[in-house]
Design a protein around this motif. Structure first.
Motif, PDB file in Angstrom:
ATOM      1  N   HIS A   1       0.401  -1.441   0.065  1.00 45.18           N
ATOM      2  CA  HIS A   1      -0.317   0.016  -0.480  1.00 45.18           C
ATOM      3  C   HIS A   1       1.107   1.364   0.519  1.00 45.18           C
ATOM      4  CE1 HIS A   1      -3.729  -2.093   0.585  1.00 45.18           C
ATOM      5  NE2 HIS A   1      -2.964  -2.944   1.842  1.00 45.18           N
ATOM      6  N   PHE A   2       2.458   0.954  -0.123  1.00 45.46           N
ATOM      7  CA  PHE A   2       3.180   2.043   0.049  1.00 45.46           C
ATOM      8  C   PHE A   2       2.311   3.144  -1.435  1.00 45.46           C
ATOM      9  CE2 PHE A   2       6.704   4.811  -2.008  1.00 45.46           C
ATOM     10  CZ  PHE A   2       7.689   5.238  -1.002  1.00 45.46           C
ATOM     11  N   ARG A   3       2.523   2.801  -2.273  1.00 39.68           N
ATOM     12  CA  ARG A   3       1.933   3.754  -3.256  1.00 39.68           C
ATOM     13  C   ARG A   3       0.755   4.659  -3.123  1.00 39.68           C
ATOM     14  NH1 ARG A   3       3.270   1.052  -8.867  1.00 39.68           N
ATOM     15  NH2 ARG A   3       2.808  -0.472  -7.323  1.00 39.68           N
ATOM     16  N   THR A   4      -0.400   4.192  -2.444  1.00 43.31           N
ATOM     17  CA  THR A   4      -1.720   4.617  -1.710  1.00 43.31           C
ATOM     18  C   THR A   4      -1.658   5.596  -0.348  1.00 43.31           C
ATOM     19  OG1 THR A   4      -3.029   2.539  -2.652  1.00 43.31           O
ATOM     20  CG2 THR A   4      -3.506   4.108  -0.894  1.00 43.31           C
ATOM     21  N   LEU A   5      -1.032   5.044   0.392  1.00 43.07           N
ATOM     22  CA  LEU A   5      -0.320   5.853   0.980  1.00 43.07           C
ATOM     23  C   LEU A   5      -0.026   7.657   0.714  1.00 43.07           C
ATOM     24  CD1 LEU A   5       0.606   6.953   4.555  1.00 43.07           C
ATOM     25  CD2 LEU A   5       2.372   4.876   3.926  1.00 43.07           C
ATOM     26  N   VAL A   6       1.247   7.165   0.163  1.00 41.10           N
ATOM     27  CA  VAL A   6       1.927   8.687  -0.070  1.00 41.10           C
ATOM     28  C   VAL A   6       0.950   9.293  -1.391  1.00 41.10           C
ATOM     29  CG1 VAL A   6       3.892   9.128  -2.224  1.00 41.10           C
ATOM     30  CG2 VAL A   6       4.166   7.319  -0.607  1.00 41.10           C
TER      31      VAL A   6
ATOM     32  N   ARG B   1      -2.286  14.757  -0.868  1.00 37.05           N
ATOM     33  CA  ARG B   1      -2.933  15.284  -1.403  1.00 37.05           C
ATOM     34  C   ARG B   1      -3.432  16.054  -0.379  1.00 37.05           C
ATOM     35  NH1 ARG B   1      -4.793  10.492  -4.477  1.00 37.05           N
ATOM     36  NH2 ARG B   1      -5.861   9.549  -2.663  1.00 37.05           N
ATOM     37  N   ALA B   2      -3.156  15.452   1.337  1.00 33.62           N
ATOM     38  CA  ALA B   2      -3.647  15.971   2.399  1.00 33.62           C
ATOM     39  C   ALA B   2      -2.940  16.939   2.693  1.00 33.62           C
ATOM     40  CB  ALA B   2      -3.603  14.888   3.122  1.00 33.62           C
ATOM     41  N   GLY B   3      -1.410  17.028   1.732  1.00 31.80           N
ATOM     42  CA  GLY B   3      -0.825  18.292   1.976  1.00 31.80           C
ATOM     43  C   GLY B   3       0.099  17.958   3.046  1.00 31.80           C
ATOM     44  N   LEU B   4       0.445  16.858   3.277  1.00 33.94           N
ATOM     45  CA  LEU B   4       2.026  16.468   4.009  1.00 33.94           C
ATOM     46  C   LEU B   4       3.092  16.148   3.700  1.00 33.94           C
ATOM     47  CD1 LEU B   4       0.351  14.015   6.319  1.00 33.94           C
ATOM     48  CD2 LEU B   4       0.420  15.856   6.973  1.00 33.94           C
ATOM     49  N   LYS B   5       4.192  16.698   3.624  1.00 33.89           N
ATOM     50  CA  LYS B   5       5.737  16.153   3.481  1.00 33.89           C
ATOM     51  C   LYS B   5       5.966  15.123   3.538  1.00 33.89           C
ATOM     52  CE  LYS B   5      10.391  17.034   4.021  1.00 33.89           C
ATOM     53  NZ  LYS B   5      11.741  18.037   4.513  1.00 33.89           N
ATOM     54  N   VAL B   6       6.349  14.357   2.356  1.00 33.47           N
ATOM     55  CA  VAL B   6       6.835  12.965   2.481  1.00 33.47           C
ATOM     56  C   VAL B   6       7.957  12.758   2.270  1.00 33.47           C
ATOM     57  CG1 VAL B   6       5.879  10.640   1.398  1.00 33.47           C
ATOM     58  CG2 VAL B   6       4.491  12.006   1.812  1.00 33.47           C
TER      59      VAL B   6
END
Length: 324
Positions: free
Chosen positions: A83-88, A93-98
């Protein structure tokens, strides 16, 4: 694998408290394509522990409730998580720096050719491990062929814009010593990395993070087997600098294991020493969980033990490299 916890439990490390929460560090699991000697997670190709989708969604909710700005993804090889791609995608989209703590050789594994372009498309900060600019040292620490695969992957990241001025795509490299000693001066080592990787391979990057090895899990077991454990702990304690206490990562970060349980850092997680534990003699007792952060105030107490000297020794060591 020999357990170092009994030698770390009784500690005189100074008490510290959390003053803010900027980063949620998610350990997505222990699955990795490599089994490195220095790995404090003891990750490898046969590990089965992986964070489930419900816990991933809970982590994103907590980040929103606690106004957390950065999601720091680690493992294992985070990209091997299904689920790596889903999480990122959801985090961006939520505005988080990853941030992705990337083992660059994963980009050369069959089925993972997508990694570089995906990271670039989502402007993920790549924190790529390259424990030395010398092929002999890297292959000794990580296995035959690892250096060549790492260089090839880093060149691919550069081709996508990573590490290049004005691209907005950040590529940082991580150095770990390959013996029982502290990292050299980070700024001088960074200059050497930039010169040698640039001259020999055309590789560019933003910063080098020099991290001390922690005397736990696989690396701690190696120290014991070689008879270096006591001397290494003495090196860490003797090099302790009190002014590093203000900058240690646990003061602004909370670590989450693959089941959603909370720890003050990734190292405490590997020792099963829960977030803010008051009884270091009983790792795993009364473990706080992600769900406890949905409506609770920020936990201030930080659990410490003797391994914490690894973060305050010399120039200091954190997920963002040296502190001085």
């Amino acid at each position: 694998m020999r357990d170092t916890w009994p030698m770390l439990r009784d500690s005189d490390f100074p008490p510290i408290r959390r003053d803010r929460l900027d980063t949620l560090q998610l350990n997505l699991g222990y699955l990795c394509n490599l089994s490195c000697i220095h790995c404090h997670v003891a990750a490898g190709p046969h590990r089965k522990e992986l964070m489930d989708l419900d816990t991933i969604e809970l982590a994103l909710q907590v980040a929103q409730r606690q106004s957390i700005g950065t999601l720091d993804l680690t493992g294992g090889s985070p990209e091997m998580h299904p689920h790596f791609r889903t999480l990122v995608s959801q985090a961006r989209r939520a505005g988080l720096k990853v941030m992705d703590r990337l083992n660059p050789t994963i980009m050369r594994e069959p089925g993972f050719e997508w990694v570089g372009e995906f990271l670039a498309d989502h402007a993920v900060e790549a924190v790529a491990s390259l424990p030395c600019y010398s092929q002999a040292n890297v292959d000794e620490q990580r296995g035959q062929g690892v250096f060549e695969a790492s260089i090839s992957a880093l060149q691919s990241l550069n081709a996508l814009g990573y590490g290049r001025e004005g691209s907005g795509l950040v590529l940082n490299l991580v150095y770990n010593p390959n013996g029982a000693f502290l990292p050299p001066d980070q700024q001088q080592l960074q200059a050497d990395y930039k010169r040698l990787l640039g001259d020999n391979f055309g590789i560019v990057f933003n910063q080098l993070f020099a991290l001390a090895n922690m005397p736990i899990q696989r690396y701690g077991s190696w120290l014991l087997s070689k008879g270096h454990f006591a001397a290494y702990m003495g090196t860490l304690r003797d090099a302790h600098r009190a002014d590093n206490l203000d900058g240690v990562m646990c003061r602004s970060l909370i670590s989450v294991d693959y089941q959603g349980y909370l720890y003050d850092c990734d190292f405490n997680q590997m020792l099963h020493l829960p977030l803010g534990a008051t009884d270091a003699a009983v790792p795993g007792r009364d473990r706080p969980h992600l769900r406890d952060l949905l409506d609770a105030p920020l936990p201030r107490r930080i659990a410490t033990a003797q391994h914490c000297y690894g973060c305050t020794a010399g120039q200091g060591s954190s997920c963002g490299g040296a502190l001085h």
